[in-house]
Write a protein that holds these residues in place. Sequence first.
Motif, short mmCIF file in Angstrom:
data_model
loop_
_atom_site.label_atom_id
_atom_site.label_comp_id
_atom_site.label_asym_id
_atom_site.label_seq_id
_atom_site.Cartn_x
_atom_site.Cartn_y
_atom_site.Cartn_z
N GLU A 50 0.80 -1.10 -0.05
CA GLU A 50 0.12 0.01 -0.10
C GLU A 50 0.88 1.39 0.06
OE1 GLU A 50 -0.31 -2.58 1.81
OE2 GLU A 50 -2.40 -3.44 1.43
N SER A 51 1.81 1.16 0.73
CA SER A 51 2.91 2.36 0.78
C SER A 51 3.42 2.79 -0.58
CB SER A 51 3.75 2.24 1.78
OG SER A 51 4.71 1.17 1.58
N ALA A 52 3.52 1.78 -1.37
CA ALA A 52 4.24 1.71 -2.79
C ALA A 52 3.42 2.89 -3.48
CB ALA A 52 4.16 0.59 -3.33
N ILE A 53 2.26 2.97 -3.27
CA ILE A 53 1.24 3.72 -3.91
C ILE A 53 1.64 5.50 -3.84
CG2 ILE A 53 -1.21 4.74 -4.68
CD1 ILE A 53 -2.14 1.78 -4.29
N ALA A 54 1.91 5.71 -2.28
CA ALA A 54 2.22 6.82 -1.74
C ALA A 54 3.49 7.18 -2.19
CB ALA A 54 1.84 6.85 -0.44
N THR A 55 4.37 6.19 -2.47
CA THR A 55 5.73 6.50 -2.85
C THR A 55 5.94 6.95 -4.13
OG1 THR A 55 6.68 4.58 -1.06
CG2 THR A 55 8.02 5.36 -2.82
N VAL A 61 5.70 13.35 -8.30
CA VAL A 61 5.46 14.74 -8.14
C VAL A 61 6.71 15.65 -7.77
CG1 VAL A 61 4.41 16.71 -6.57
CG2 VAL A 61 3.10 14.61 -7.16
N GLY A 62 7.73 14.58 -7.15
CA GLY A 62 8.96 15.29 -6.89
C GLY A 62 9.74 15.49 -8.09
N MET A 63 9.41 14.87 -9.09
CA MET A 63 10.03 14.68 -10.64
C MET A 63 9.83 15.88 -11.63
SD MET A 63 10.81 10.86 -11.28
CE MET A 63 11.79 11.03 -12.67
N ALA A 80 0.14 18.65 -10.11
CA ALA A 80 0.89 17.19 -10.50
C ALA A 80 0.16 16.23 -9.55
CB ALA A 80 2.27 17.18 -10.14
N THR A 81 -0.02 16.70 -8.22
CA THR A 81 -0.94 15.93 -7.01
C THR A 81 -2.13 15.53 -7.35
OG1 THR A 81 0.76 17.01 -5.58
CG2 THR A 81 -1.10 16.04 -4.37
N ILE A 82 -2.65 16.75 -7.81
CA ILE A 82 -4.17 16.39 -8.24
C ILE A 82 -4.04 15.37 -9.26
CG2 ILE A 82 -6.35 17.48 -9.00
CD1 ILE A 82 -5.23 19.99 -7.70
N LEU A 155 -4.14 7.51 -0.60
CA LEU A 155 -2.58 7.38 -0.65
C LEU A 155 -1.87 8.23 -1.77
CD1 LEU A 155 -2.46 3.63 0.12
CD2 LEU A 155 -1.72 5.61 1.70
N CYS A 156 -2.38 8.36 -2.86
CA CYS A 156 -2.10 8.96 -3.94
C CYS A 156 -1.98 10.52 -3.67
CB CYS A 156 -2.61 8.95 -5.17
SG CYS A 156 -2.22 7.75 -6.36
N LEU A 157 -3.05 11.01 -3.26
CA LEU A 157 -3.18 12.31 -2.78
C LEU A 157 -2.31 12.71 -1.49
CD1 LEU A 157 -4.62 14.74 -3.38
CD2 LEU A 157 -6.43 14.15 -1.64
N ALA A 158 -2.01 11.82 -0.69
CA ALA A 158 -1.22 11.85 0.72
C ALA A 158 0.34 12.07 0.20
CB ALA A 158 -1.35 10.82 1.47
#
Length: 761
Positions: A50-55, A61-63, A80-82, A155-158
Motif C-alpha cells: 500500500e505504501s508503494a502507491i504513496a511512494t 510529483v518530486g520529478m 501534479a498531485t491532483i 494514498l496517492c493524494l497523501a
Amino acid sequence: MSFTDKRPLSWLLQQFQLQPGKPAIASGFRSLFILGVPIGIGIITNHAAESAIATMAAWFVGMVNVDGAYRQRAIAMIAATIGVTVMFLIASLVSSHLWLAVPTTFLVIFIAGLASLYGNVAASVSLITSIMFVIALARFASFSNLPTLIQHCGLCLAGGTWTTVLSLGLWAVRPDVPAIQTVANCYLSLSNFVDLASQRALNPKAQQQWEQRFLQAQDTVIQNLTSARSVWTTIWTRQRGATLRGNQLLVLIEDINQIVNSVIALSELLAIASEHQLFSRLQPEIQQVLEQSAIALEMLSQAIAKGKNSPYLGDLDRSLEALEHQRQVLRSQVLNQTINAQTDDYSDLLNLGKITASLTKLVEQIHTDAEIVTDLSQGKLRNSIAQRDISPPAQPERSTIIDTLRNNFTFDSVLFRHALRLALITTLAELLASLFQLPRGYWITLTALVALKPNFGGTSQTTVQRVVGTILGGIIGIALVLLVKNSLASAVCFLLLVFVAMSVRSLSYSIFIILLTPAIILLLNMISAGGWKVGVLRIFDSFAGGVLALLGSYLLFPRWERQQLPAQLEKTIRANLAYFQQVIANYLHPEQNAIADINMLRHQAALENANANAAAQRLFSEPRHIQGEIEPVMTLMIYIRGFFSSVTTLAEHLREFSGEYQFPEVKRLADTIVQVLENLADALGQRQPPQPLPALDSYLEAIHNQIEQLHTARLSEIATNSNTLTPTLQAVREQTPLSTELDRIVNEIKVLHCVIARLQE
C-alpha cells in the motif's frame, strides 16, 4: 553549435557522457527524504504494498521539472498531485474492461500530449500523470472494492501532498533562490564562453571544431539569459515592483548581455588579428587576460550562488596591466620605424589597440559586477545602481488556452501530430500487453511513452539512452536481487540508488536510467515477489517499447526536418537582416541613438540563430536517406553565425563612432547587402534559386582605397603628432574597423549566396 560525430560507437559513447556542472546533491537528499518516509512507514506498519502507491505519487510529483519562481513551482506541484490522483481514479474505473481501457488510454495520452502546447512545465506535469495512469491501469487500479479504491486514491493524494509540502515549505524561507540560481548559472556559462574565446588562435588546425564549441557556448549563455529574465519577471512583476535585491539581480542579468556582445566582438577582432604577424607579439598577454576573466566570472558565479562577497580580482588587473605595457612597447617599436612603416603594419597595430581597449572595458565590467555581487550579499545600495534606468525585461504576449489549442488543432502542428502519434503507439502497446497477457507488459507502454518525442532524432536518442541504460541497470538490479535478501538492506540500496540517480539526473539522462532501473527492480521486488526475473522482464519490455517508439516516430505522420528547415532559415536570415539594418542605420545617422532597438533586435537574432542550430541538430539525427546532403547546411549555419558576429562587432564599435567622417560608398554597399539578404530569404521561402550577386566588390574597393589614403596620411603626420588626436587619427580609428567588418560581411554573404543556391538545387 555542435555537429555530432555520427560514427556508431562514438555516438553511443556520447550518450553516456556527463554534461558540465556539478551533481545536484540537494536534489538527491530531497528525493531520499521524500521517498524514505512513505517507505519507512510501509515497512513499520507492515503495509509495504500500500505504501508503494504513496511512494510513487511522492516520487512522480518530486520529478516535476520546474525551473522558475516559487509560485510556478507551487502551481505545478499542486497540479501534479491532483493529476496523479485523478489519473489513478480514472484508471481504476476503466481497468476491469479492456473495451473501455483502450479508448480511455488513447484519450488520456492524447490530451496529455497536447499539454506540451503550454510550455515545459505543462509537459512535465502531463508526462508524470500519464506515467501514473499507465502504471495504475496495470498494477494497482481496481473498482471491485470501493473502500479500497478510496484508500488508494487517498494514498496517492497523501504522497503528492507530502512532496509538495516538503518542497515548498523549505523553499518558502527564500523564495528568491530560483532567481539567484539562474543568475549564477548565467555567469558560469559566461565563464565557459570567455574561456573558449581565449582559445581562438591557439590551434589553427582545429579551427572548425573550436568554432562549433564556441557557438554552442554562445547559445547556452543566450538560453540561460532568457531563462533568468523569465524567472526574474515571474518573481518581481511590474505590478509588485522589485526589491533592492531584485534590482541588483536585474542589473547583473542585463550586464551579462553586454559581456556577451563584448566577447563576440573580441572574437572577431582576434580572428582578424591572428592572420597577421604582429599578433604573435601580444598573443600570450591577450590570452592571459581572457583566461583570468573566465576565472573571475566563475568566481562571481560561485559568490552569487552562495551569497558571498565578490572575489579578489588582483590577478585579472595584473594581466591587463601586462597587456597594456606590452602593447605600448610594440607600438613604440612600430612607430619608431615610421620611414619604413607599411600601412598594413599600422592597420594591425590599430586592431591590437582596439583589442586591448575592448579587454579593458571587459575587465571594468567584471569589476562593476563584482561590486554589485558584494552589495547583493551585504544588502547595500550603491549609487551606480540607484542611478541606472532599471526596467523589467519585456515578456511576449501569450495567447489564451483556447486560442492556442485552436491554432494547433491541425496536422500542420508538430505537437498535434506528436500527441496523436503518442496516443496511438501507447494505446497499441497497452492493447498488445493486455491481449497477450504479458507479465509486467506495462513497461513496454511506459518505455514508448517516455521515448517518443516530437521528432525522430529526439526519439532515437532517448530510445538508445533508455534501452541501453535499462539493459545495464537491469543487470545491476538482477545482481542486487540475487545478493541482497534482507528487506531492510533492499530498502537501503533502493534509497541509495535513488539518491545518486536524482543527483546526476541533470548531468546525464543515460546514467540516471542506469541507476533508476535497479532501484525500480528493488522496489517492485519488495512490494511483490518476483526475484531476478523482474530484471529480465524489465530489459525485454524496455527493448520492445523502444522498438515501438522508433517505428511510431518513423511511420506515423513524420514531419522531417529537411521539409521545415528552409522556413526556419528564412526566419533566421530575416532576423539577422533586421539587426544589420538597425546597426548600419546608426552608422549612417549617428544622431538617432537607437541602442535599445539594437539590443532588442540582437536578442531576437540570437534566439533565431539558436533555433536554426537546434533544427540543424534535428536534421543530423534523422535517417541518412532522409536528411540528404548536410554539408551545405553546416556551412550555412556557420556563416550565418559569422554574419551575426560581424554585425555585433559593428554594434560594439558604435560607441567610438562620431559620424564626422563618412564614406558615401558605405550607404550604397549597405543598401546592396540588404537587397541581397532579402533575396536570399525570399529564395528560401519560395524554394527558388537566388538572383545573381551584384558587384559588391566594387564598393569595397572604393572603401579600401579611401582607408589606404587615410593610413598613408596618418603615417606622414606621426613624426610630428604621434600622440595627438588629430582629425586624421580620429577618422582612421573610426573607419578602419568599419571597413574591416564590412569586408568580412561581404565575404560571408558570398558564401551564404553560394550555399543557398546549392540547397535550392
